[in-house]
Design an enzyme around this catalytic site. Structure first.
Site, PDB file in Angstrom:
ATOM      1  N   ASP A   1       3.211  -4.287   8.087  1.00 53.15           N
ATOM      2  CA  ASP A   1       2.005  -3.476   7.911  1.00 53.15           C
ATOM      3  C   ASP A   1       0.814  -4.424   8.125  1.00 53.15           C
ATOM      4  OD1 ASP A   1      -0.265  -2.262   6.961  1.00 53.15           O
ATOM      5  OD2 ASP A   1       0.562  -1.694   5.020  1.00 53.15           O
TER       6      ASP A   1
ATOM      7  N   GLN B   1      -4.349  -5.119   7.128  1.00 58.64           N
ATOM      8  CA  GLN B   1      -5.303  -6.150   6.713  1.00 58.64           C
ATOM      9  C   GLN B   1      -5.144  -7.435   7.520  1.00 58.64           C
ATOM     10  OE1 GLN B   1      -7.690  -5.489   4.533  1.00 58.64           O
ATOM     11  NE2 GLN B   1      -6.913  -3.548   3.766  1.00 58.64           N
TER      12      GLN B   1
ATOM     13  N   HIS C   1       0.870  -1.177   0.000  1.00 60.68           N
ATOM     14  CA  HIS C   1       0.000   0.000   0.000  1.00 60.68           C
ATOM     15  C   HIS C   1       0.909   1.229   0.000  1.00 60.68           C
ATOM     16  CE1 HIS C   1      -2.791   2.931   1.824  1.00 60.68           C
ATOM     17  NE2 HIS C   1      -3.773   2.113   1.529  1.00 60.68           N
TER      18      HIS C   1
ATOM     19  N   CYS D   1      -4.655   2.387  -3.820  1.00 59.40           N
ATOM     20  CA  CYS D   1      -3.445   2.877  -3.134  1.00 59.40           C
ATOM     21  C   CYS D   1      -2.262   1.948  -3.374  1.00 59.40           C
ATOM     22  CB  CYS D   1      -3.673   3.064  -1.637  1.00 59.40           C
ATOM     23  SG  CYS D   1      -4.857   4.338  -1.238  1.00 59.40           S
TER      24      CYS D   1
ATOM     25  N   LYS E   1     -10.515  -1.057  10.414  1.00 62.37           N
ATOM     26  CA  LYS E   1     -10.608  -2.254   9.577  1.00 62.37           C
ATOM     27  C   LYS E   1     -10.934  -3.484  10.418  1.00 62.37           C
ATOM     28  CE  LYS E   1      -7.317  -0.475   6.199  1.00 62.37           C
ATOM     29  NZ  LYS E   1      -8.058  -0.169   4.991  1.00 62.37           N
TER      30      LYS E   1
HETATM   31  N1  PMP Z   1      -1.736  -0.728   4.544  1.00 68.03           N
HETATM   32  C1  PMP Z   1      -2.687  -1.509   4.014  1.00 68.03           C
HETATM   33  C2  PMP Z   1      -2.321  -2.886   3.542  1.00 68.03           C
HETATM   34  C3  PMP Z   1      -3.997  -1.044   3.918  1.00 68.03           C
HETATM   35  O1  PMP Z   1      -4.944  -1.817   3.384  1.00 68.03           O
HETATM   36  C4  PMP Z   1      -4.296   0.258   4.387  1.00 68.03           C
HETATM   37  C5  PMP Z   1      -5.702   0.823   4.264  1.00 68.03           C
HETATM   38  N2  PMP Z   1      -6.302   0.627   3.028  1.00 68.03           N
HETATM   39  C6  PMP Z   1      -3.276   1.017   4.946  1.00 68.03           C
HETATM   40  C7  PMP Z   1      -2.002   0.494   5.009  1.00 68.03           C
HETATM   41  C8  PMP Z   1      -3.522   2.391   5.483  1.00 68.03           C
HETATM   42  O2  PMP Z   1      -4.410   2.318   6.562  1.00 68.03           O
HETATM   43  P1  PMP Z   1      -5.081   3.649   7.146  1.00 68.03           P
HETATM   44  O3  PMP Z   1      -5.672   4.353   5.972  1.00 68.03           O
HETATM   45  O4  PMP Z   1      -6.100   3.140   8.103  1.00 68.03           O
HETATM   46  O5  PMP Z   1      -4.003   4.434   7.798  1.00 68.03           O
END
Ligand code: PMP
Length: 405
Positions: free
Chosen positions: A199, A202, A122, A363, A225
């Site tokens: 990270d 998920q 991401h 993203c 999430k």
């Molecule tokens: N890493 C991953 C794998 C994600 O799926 C996300 C959210 N889509 C993020 C980071 C960022 O999370 P947040 O927007 O809650 O900070």
């Protein structure tokens, strides 16, 4: 194994909504999950009955708010099997958690040092390291993704060397659903003494964030999430690493002593928690984790796997549809492209039929380039989804395909 999805759905008020005159079919869970009533109640209760600033006031409400806030930290500690509660730092979410680490890292790196991230990251777990490396004159290397959507482990091993100072990878890909072998990847990084950040945006949502088992140094995740509120998340870090990590934001709460010219830092976790925290959010996150942890995890996983298998079978039989991400180990995420139309048009047409999916680059622009697609449509499943939801998705997809053809 019985799993009462009807009873689960009853707890999520939003699922009773109509959207565009149709019953809501919510399949955007990798972006954010919906909230059960108990989490909403925890938030309302905090603001209705005990709103107060924490750690500061010598009065009843301040004491109650502080206890709720710190109790939530204990719940998180248990959830991720952290050795110490002081290692659990409240942040605004995964993005901020990663930025806290990257901000420190850029001052610790030197030219010649190497950082490893991945092609499936991401942007929150890629751009941060790009930025840190550029500022420090260090080099960013990335682990490629194979055609199935898995990290190429042989390539990863060949990237690791004595210059590797830091390695970051996602527990689970938000685009492909791939579950990465985080424990063995961490072990390999440790052979060259690199620090490791996972990270967990998920991964935590599936209760897999056992930080001691993984062996990483940092684990980052968001409440929203995992059935909790937005604007709150966690950075977990090993005490021995965090104690020496450069501070992030400065201000109240993170200091021990202050003179006009100087300051000393507070102990963990407060050293990284400058300013008034999101107390209600932390308490509600604790409630979300408590709620989720009380469920039969084997039954939850079996339900989500059954949804994925059912959706995958339908997708494979759907003419013109290509699934992006066919890893052997994956969660309930189905990314796809349709010959007949752009993902954005598809998203619009599904929305007209009450079906919420995500479309676009998710993203993860480098990953889109890797698969040579402008973006994908992504249906992601959660605990409260049903086989009927998936049937509705494919009926709607059929309609959309006819309209786009
Ligand atoms: N890493 C991953 C794998 C994600 O799926 C996300 C959210 N889509 C993020 C980071 C960022 O999370 P947040 O927007 O809650 O900070």
């Amino acid at each position: 194994m019985s799993f009462d999805v009807v009873a689960i759905r009853e707890q999520f008020p939003i699922l009773k909504r109509q959207v565009n005159g149709k019953p809501l079919v919510y399949l955007d869970n990798a972006a954010t999950t919906q909230k059960p009533q108990c989490v909403i109640d925890a938030m309302v209760d905090y603001y209705s009955n005990c709103n107060s600033n924490v750690h500061r006031g010598a009065h009843f409400l301040a004491d109650q708010a502080t206890r709720g806030f710190e109790n939530a930290r204990d719940i998180i500690q248990q959830f991720i099997n952290a050795p110490k509660r002081e290692e659990v730092i409240w942040t605004t979410g995964t993005t901020e958690s990663i930025n806290i680490v990257a901000n420190g890292l850029r001052t610790l790196l030197s030219p010649g040092d190497e950082v490893i991230a991945t092609e499936m990251d991401h942007h929150a777990n890629l751009v941060t390291w790009q930025h840190a490396c550029k500022e420090a004159g260090a080099t960013l290397r990335t682990v490629p993704v194979n055609d199935a959507g898995e990290l190429d482990q042989a390539a990863y091993e060949s990237l690791l060397n004595e210059n590797t100072k830091f390695v970051a990878f996602p527990h689970v890909s938000n685009v492909l659903g791939t579950i990465n072998p985080v424990k063995s990847m961490t072990e390999k990084a440790k052979q060259v003494d690199a620090l490791v950040l996972v990270d967990g945006a998920q991964g935590a949502a599936h209760g897999w964030a056992d930080v001691q088992d993984i062996g990483c140094d940092f684990y980052a995740f968001s409440a929203h999430k995992i059935y909790g509120p937005m604007g709150i998340g966690v950075l977990w870090g090993k005490e021995s690493v965090l104690e020496n990590w450069p501070v992030w934001r400065t201000g109240g709460e993170m200091i021990a002593t202050v003179t006009l010219q100087d300051a000393t830092w507070n102990v963990l976790p407060y050293r990284f928690e400058a300013g008034t925290p999101n107390v209600g959010g932390a308490i509600a996150m604790g409630e979300a984790v408590r709620w989720f942890s009380a469920l039969n995890q084997d039954a939850v996983l079996a339900h989500e796997n059954a949804l994925l298998a059912y959706a995958t079978e339908k997708a494979q039989a759907f003419e013109g549809l290509t699934i992006i991400g066919n890893a052997i180990n994956k969660i309930g995420v189905l990314s796809f492209v349709l010959e007949q139309g752009h993902p954005a048009d598809l998203g619009f047409l599904l929305d007209q039929q009450g079906i919420a999916i995500r479309t676009g680059d998710l993203c993860a622009q480098p990953l889109m380039s890797r698969f040579n697609v402008p973006g994908t449509a992504r249906a992601s499943f959660s605990i409260y989804n049903t086989f009927d939801d998936i049937d509705a998705l494919f009926v709607a997809l059929n309609k959309a395909k006819t309209m786009l053809s």
